[in-house]
Design an enzyme around this catalytic site. Structure first.
Site, mmCIF file in Angstrom:
data_model
loop_
_atom_site.group_PDB
_atom_site.id
_atom_site.type_symbol
_atom_site.label_atom_id
_atom_site.label_comp_id
_atom_site.label_asym_id
_atom_site.label_seq_id
_atom_site.Cartn_x
_atom_site.Cartn_y
_atom_site.Cartn_z
ATOM 1 N N SER A 124 44.060 58.626 32.848
ATOM 2 C CA SER A 124 45.052 58.836 33.899
ATOM 3 C C SER A 124 45.730 57.526 34.281
ATOM 4 O O SER A 124 45.117 56.453 34.212
ATOM 5 C CB SER A 124 44.332 59.421 35.119
ATOM 6 O OG SER A 124 45.128 59.306 36.262
ATOM 7 N N TYR A 163 37.866 58.551 41.446
ATOM 8 C CA TYR A 163 38.452 59.272 40.306
ATOM 9 C C TYR A 163 39.042 58.305 39.281
ATOM 10 O O TYR A 163 38.718 58.354 38.087
ATOM 11 C CB TYR A 163 39.529 60.245 40.822
ATOM 12 C CG TYR A 163 40.402 60.815 39.723
ATOM 13 C CD1 TYR A 163 39.877 61.714 38.795
ATOM 14 C CD2 TYR A 163 41.741 60.439 39.599
ATOM 15 C CE1 TYR A 163 40.671 62.222 37.783
ATOM 16 C CE2 TYR A 163 42.533 60.947 38.589
ATOM 17 C CZ TYR A 163 41.997 61.832 37.685
ATOM 18 O OH TYR A 163 42.784 62.327 36.670
ATOM 19 N N ASN A 222 52.358 61.794 35.992
ATOM 20 C CA ASN A 222 52.443 63.073 36.730
ATOM 21 C C ASN A 222 52.961 64.170 35.815
ATOM 22 O O ASN A 222 54.120 64.101 35.392
ATOM 23 C CB ASN A 222 53.429 62.960 37.897
ATOM 24 C CG ASN A 222 52.920 62.049 38.962
ATOM 25 O OD1 ASN A 222 52.878 60.834 38.778
ATOM 26 N ND2 ASN A 222 52.507 62.620 40.062
ATOM 27 N N GLY A 240 49.181 54.304 52.009
ATOM 28 C CA GLY A 240 48.681 54.055 50.648
ATOM 29 C C GLY A 240 49.486 54.756 49.566
ATOM 30 O O GLY A 240 49.151 54.662 48.387
ATOM 31 N N ASP A 241 50.526 55.513 49.972
ATOM 32 C CA ASP A 241 51.334 56.202 48.957
ATOM 33 C C ASP A 241 52.012 55.155 48.068
ATOM 34 O O ASP A 241 52.600 54.196 48.565
ATOM 35 C CB ASP A 241 52.388 57.069 49.652
ATOM 36 C CG ASP A 241 52.945 58.128 48.738
ATOM 37 O OD1 ASP A 241 52.337 58.354 47.673
ATOM 38 O OD2 ASP A 241 53.989 58.718 49.084
HETATM 39 N N1 LIG Z 1 47.750 67.116 35.483
HETATM 40 C C1 LIG Z 1 48.055 65.815 35.607
HETATM 41 O O1 LIG Z 1 49.137 65.431 36.106
HETATM 42 C C2 LIG Z 1 47.069 64.775 35.090
HETATM 43 C C3 LIG Z 1 47.400 63.407 35.242
HETATM 44 C C4 LIG Z 1 46.487 62.449 34.799
HETATM 45 C C5 LIG Z 1 45.291 62.835 34.197
HETATM 46 N N2 LIG Z 1 44.990 64.142 34.068
HETATM 47 C C6 LIG Z 1 43.707 64.500 33.421
HETATM 48 O O2 LIG Z 1 43.926 65.517 32.472
HETATM 49 C C7 LIG Z 1 42.802 66.394 32.414
HETATM 50 C C8 LIG Z 1 43.250 67.833 32.612
HETATM 51 O O3 LIG Z 1 43.951 67.910 33.855
HETATM 52 P P1 LIG Z 1 44.474 69.291 34.415
HETATM 53 O O4 LIG Z 1 45.681 69.005 35.234
HETATM 54 O O5 LIG Z 1 44.552 70.315 33.332
HETATM 55 O O6 LIG Z 1 43.285 69.639 35.416
HETATM 56 P P2 LIG Z 1 42.706 71.073 35.820
HETATM 57 O O7 LIG Z 1 41.913 70.884 37.064
HETATM 58 O O8 LIG Z 1 43.801 72.088 35.829
HETATM 59 O O9 LIG Z 1 41.726 71.419 34.617
HETATM 60 C C9 LIG Z 1 40.449 70.859 34.480
HETATM 61 C C10 LIG Z 1 39.511 71.943 33.971
HETATM 62 O O10 LIG Z 1 38.220 71.364 33.751
HETATM 63 C C11 LIG Z 1 37.238 72.318 34.176
HETATM 64 N N3 LIG Z 1 36.019 71.546 34.476
HETATM 65 C C12 LIG Z 1 35.825 70.688 35.510
HETATM 66 N N4 LIG Z 1 34.589 70.146 35.424
HETATM 67 C C13 LIG Z 1 34.011 70.671 34.309
HETATM 68 C C14 LIG Z 1 32.750 70.485 33.680
HETATM 69 N N5 LIG Z 1 31.841 69.636 34.187
HETATM 70 N N6 LIG Z 1 32.464 71.190 32.552
HETATM 71 C C15 LIG Z 1 33.387 72.047 32.035
HETATM 72 N N7 LIG Z 1 34.597 72.243 32.580
HETATM 73 C C16 LIG Z 1 34.914 71.571 33.705
HETATM 74 C C17 LIG Z 1 37.854 73.014 35.376
HETATM 75 O O11 LIG Z 1 37.277 74.282 35.625
HETATM 76 C C18 LIG Z 1 39.316 73.094 34.969
HETATM 77 O O12 LIG Z 1 39.616 74.319 34.314
HETATM 78 C C19 LIG Z 1 41.823 65.904 33.467
HETATM 79 O O13 LIG Z 1 40.847 65.110 32.839
HETATM 80 C C20 LIG Z 1 42.682 65.058 34.385
HETATM 81 O O14 LIG Z 1 41.919 64.046 35.017
HETATM 82 C C21 LIG Z 1 45.840 65.128 34.501
#
Ligand SMILES: NC(=O)c1ccc[n+]([C@@H]2O[C@H](COP(=O)([O-])OP(=O)(O)OC[C@H]3O[C@@H](n4cnc5c(N)ncnc54)[C@H](O)[C@@H]3O)[C@@H](O)[C@H]2O)c1
Length: 318
Positions: free
Chosen positions: A120, A144, A173, A276-277
């Protein structure tokens, strides 16, 4: 080819599984449904409802599936949750990632299975130089962001100790279909569409004067990056690559673009700036262009229109 996608029922997981199935690949999804929804399942994917932190189970799964790559997206990606619950958050966000690396090692798949790790932009922290490149110093501001940075460190350790083929993708994002309001990254886009199509009594708001800008990257581009990273012929040596649009939009520009897409005014309650934004985010994506052939789209309006369509259809069906 065969792929394991963890976090398969989340926003990015759903879209990544769908693309891989469209490409005719075999896909195994793992999600404990802690925040993902069973209804966000893709026909053709073999699903397991399980926690990736369960190390023995992960080893058994890897031995059985013998994937070409694991795309590890599972996480509890809420900054505020990580501040309130550092143990639970670190378990999912860091220990889960180590469990996946350990499983590739213990299943004796180091020579066969690549890991694509979802990192991220939060690894950078605040006050960063723009556009932010991967060589910028990292100073995360939340448990995080720290867990993501530490997981990248573990990826590097597994690469140096065991030769793990691994790459970390630092997403900025992301928005698009299946990005639900209330979800992990409820930025203005899903929040404002939720008001327009889901629940009109939810009052949308704008913090600050709207001049803050964000690198908003469309989900289809992120999926392309995931697939490119998982399938590139040449292996990876624990590099970290920014995945963003490489250009930014202010929140007022987003408001205007959404109004043009839906054809009505978006009345926003004005609130003071959040402490902090971060005022601006902007990814330097030159490394991803070179390493993955990454070419994000440029039609923000069309991307918002397709996001609006998904919200319209989803709430009409509810
Ligand atoms: N969406 C964004 O803008 C963004 C930005 C930066 C990083 N990320 C990273 O991308 C990845 C996916 O993000 P997303 O937006 O799809 O998030 P999301 O919350 O929609 O999906 C994450 C999924 O992981 C599952 N999960 C959580 N803990 C778990 C575990 N211990 N075992 C099995 N499943 C588990 C949840 O049920 C969920 O379905 C994440 O690692 C997030 O940190 C996302």
């Amino acid at each position: 080819m065969t792929f394991i996608v963890t976090g398969s029922n989340g926003f990015i997981g759903y879209n990544t599984c769908r693309r891989l199935v469209e490409l005719g690949e075999r896909v195994v999804g793992v999600d404990d449904l802690s925040s993902g929804l069973a209804e966000d399942s893709v026909p053709g994917v073999q699903y397991h409802v399980h926690n990736v932190v369960d190390a023995d189970w992960m080893i058994r799964l890897l031995r059985e599936v013998r994937p070409t790559a694991v795309i590890h997206l599972a996480a509890l990606p809420r900054v505020s949750f990580s501040v309130e619950q550092p143990m639970l958050s670190t378990d999912a966000n860091l220990v889960g990632a180590i469990s996946v690396m350990n499983a590739i090692l213990k299943a004796e798949l180091i020579d066969r299975t690549r890991l694509v790790f979802a990192s991220s932009s939060s690894v950078y922290g605040e006050g960063v130089a723009l556009p932010t490149s991967e060589t910028h110093p990292c100073k995360p501001e939340s448990p995080y962001g720290l867990a993501k940075l530490q997981a990248e460190g573990w990826a590097d350790m597994f690469h140096r100790l065991y030769g793990l083929d691994v790459v970390s993708l630092r997403y900025f994002n992301i928005f698009g279909p299946v990005g639900r309001f209330g979800g992990a990254y409820s930025t203005v886009v899903p929040a404002w569409f939720h008001h327009l199509f889901g629940n009109p009594s939810y009052k949308p708001y704008l913090e600050g004067d709207g001049s803050q800008s964000r690198d908003f990257c469309f989900i289809d581009d992120v999926v392309c990056a995931n697939v490119a990273a998982a399938t590139r012929k040449r292996g990876f040596a624990a590099e970290a690559l920014n995945i963003g649009r490489g250009s930014a939009h202010t929140l007022l520009e987003v408001k205007t673009a959404i109004e043009q897409v839906v054809g009505k005014e978006l009345a926003l309650e004005r609130r003071p700036s959040r402490i902090g934004d971060v005022p601006h985010t902007l990814a330097d994506i030159s490394a991803a262009r070179t390493e993955l052939g990454f070419k994000p789209g440029s039609d923000f309006q069309a991307e918002l229109a397709s996001t609006a369509d998904w919200h319209r259809r989803t709430f009409a069906a509810a």
